[in-house]
Design a protein around this motif. Structure first.
Motif, PDB file in Angstrom:
ATOM      1  N   GLY A  40      41.178  38.131  40.855  1.00  0.00           N
ATOM      2  CA  GLY A  40      40.231  39.238  40.820  1.00  0.00           C
ATOM      3  C   GLY A  40      40.190  39.933  39.472  1.00  0.00           C
ATOM      4  O   GLY A  40      39.119  40.269  38.965  1.00  0.00           O
ATOM      5  N   ALA A  43      38.466  37.476  37.007  1.00  0.00           N
ATOM      6  CA  ALA A  43      37.030  37.326  37.260  1.00  0.00           C
ATOM      7  C   ALA A  43      36.252  38.577  36.868  1.00  0.00           C
ATOM      8  O   ALA A  43      35.090  38.490  36.474  1.00  0.00           O
ATOM      9  CB  ALA A  43      36.785  36.986  38.723  1.00  0.00           C
ATOM     10  N   SER A  44      36.883  39.746  36.954  1.00  0.00           N
ATOM     11  CA  SER A  44      36.185  40.988  36.612  1.00  0.00           C
ATOM     12  C   SER A  44      36.469  41.450  35.181  1.00  0.00           C
ATOM     13  O   SER A  44      36.022  42.524  34.785  1.00  0.00           O
ATOM     14  CB  SER A  44      36.554  42.093  37.601  1.00  0.00           C
ATOM     15  OG  SER A  44      37.933  42.390  37.506  1.00  0.00           O
ATOM     16  N   THR A  49      33.048  38.282  33.187  1.00  0.00           N
ATOM     17  CA  THR A  49      32.023  38.724  34.140  1.00  0.00           C
ATOM     18  C   THR A  49      30.647  38.170  33.814  1.00  0.00           C
ATOM     19  O   THR A  49      29.884  37.857  34.722  1.00  0.00           O
ATOM     20  CB  THR A  49      31.933  40.262  34.238  1.00  0.00           C
ATOM     21  OG1 THR A  49      31.806  40.805  32.929  1.00  0.00           O
ATOM     22  CG2 THR A  49      33.127  40.852  34.931  1.00  0.00           C
ATOM     23  N   LYS A  54      33.378  34.354  40.316  1.00  0.00           N
ATOM     24  CA  LYS A  54      34.778  34.296  40.755  1.00  0.00           C
ATOM     25  C   LYS A  54      35.171  32.884  41.203  1.00  0.00           C
ATOM     26  O   LYS A  54      36.281  32.428  40.937  1.00  0.00           O
ATOM     27  CB  LYS A  54      34.997  35.300  41.892  1.00  0.00           C
ATOM     28  CG  LYS A  54      36.433  35.525  42.263  1.00  0.00           C
ATOM     29  CD  LYS A  54      36.528  36.656  43.276  1.00  0.00           C
ATOM     30  CE  LYS A  54      37.968  36.971  43.607  1.00  0.00           C
ATOM     31  NZ  LYS A  54      38.077  38.104  44.529  1.00  0.00           N
TER      32      LYS A  54
END
Length: 141
Positions: A40, A43-44, A49, A54
């Motif tokens: 997480g 992916a962020s 991004t 994700k």
């Protein structure tokens, strides 16, 4: 691009992976991180991004772990953390069995001398070890 990222991308290519912007950005993010990161978090991250979703990050991490480029840390019931394996750089970790917190061990590795002795006695090449200590962190104790 950072020379470590460049050499890691070259290692990936030799292992059959395609050079993509997402791969480069994922490796750069892991390299610059001061600690292992979750799927997480990766992916962020700013770099990823806009590059990919994700699921793509997850697939890349799986392939990198299979190829020995990334190390997966953590307890199976909790979120996995990922860290980049850089030749010549070694890190051991403390993992909390309650909350899943992962910290780097801030002490010399006691296994390096043993690893050298095993290498000399057995003739094994590319020998390495991964050391993780499990316990309860101060916040959970």
């Amino acid at each position: 691009m950072n020379p470590v990222v460049t050499s890691t991308v070259d290692r990936c290519r030799k292992l059959g992976m395609r050079r993509t912007k997402a791969l480069e950005q994922l490796l750069a993010t892991l390299l610059e991180a001061d600690r292992p990161m979750t799927l997480g978090e990766l992916a962020s991250s700013e770099r990823l991004t806009e590059q990919c979703d994700k699921a793509t990050v997850f697939r890349l991490l799986q392939r990198l772990a299979e190829k020995g480029i990334v190390r997966r840390l953590g307890l199976h019931e909790r979120a996995a953390y990922f860290t980049l394996l850089v030749p010549g750089r070694h890190q051991d970790y403390l993992i909390c069995t309650e909350c899943g917190l992962i910290e780097s061990v801030k002490a010399p590795c006691p296994v390096h001398e043993l690893e050298n002795e095993i290498r000399e006695k057995t003739g094994f090449k590319n020998l390495y070890h991964e050391l993780e200590f499990f316990g309860t962190c101060p916040a959970c104790a």
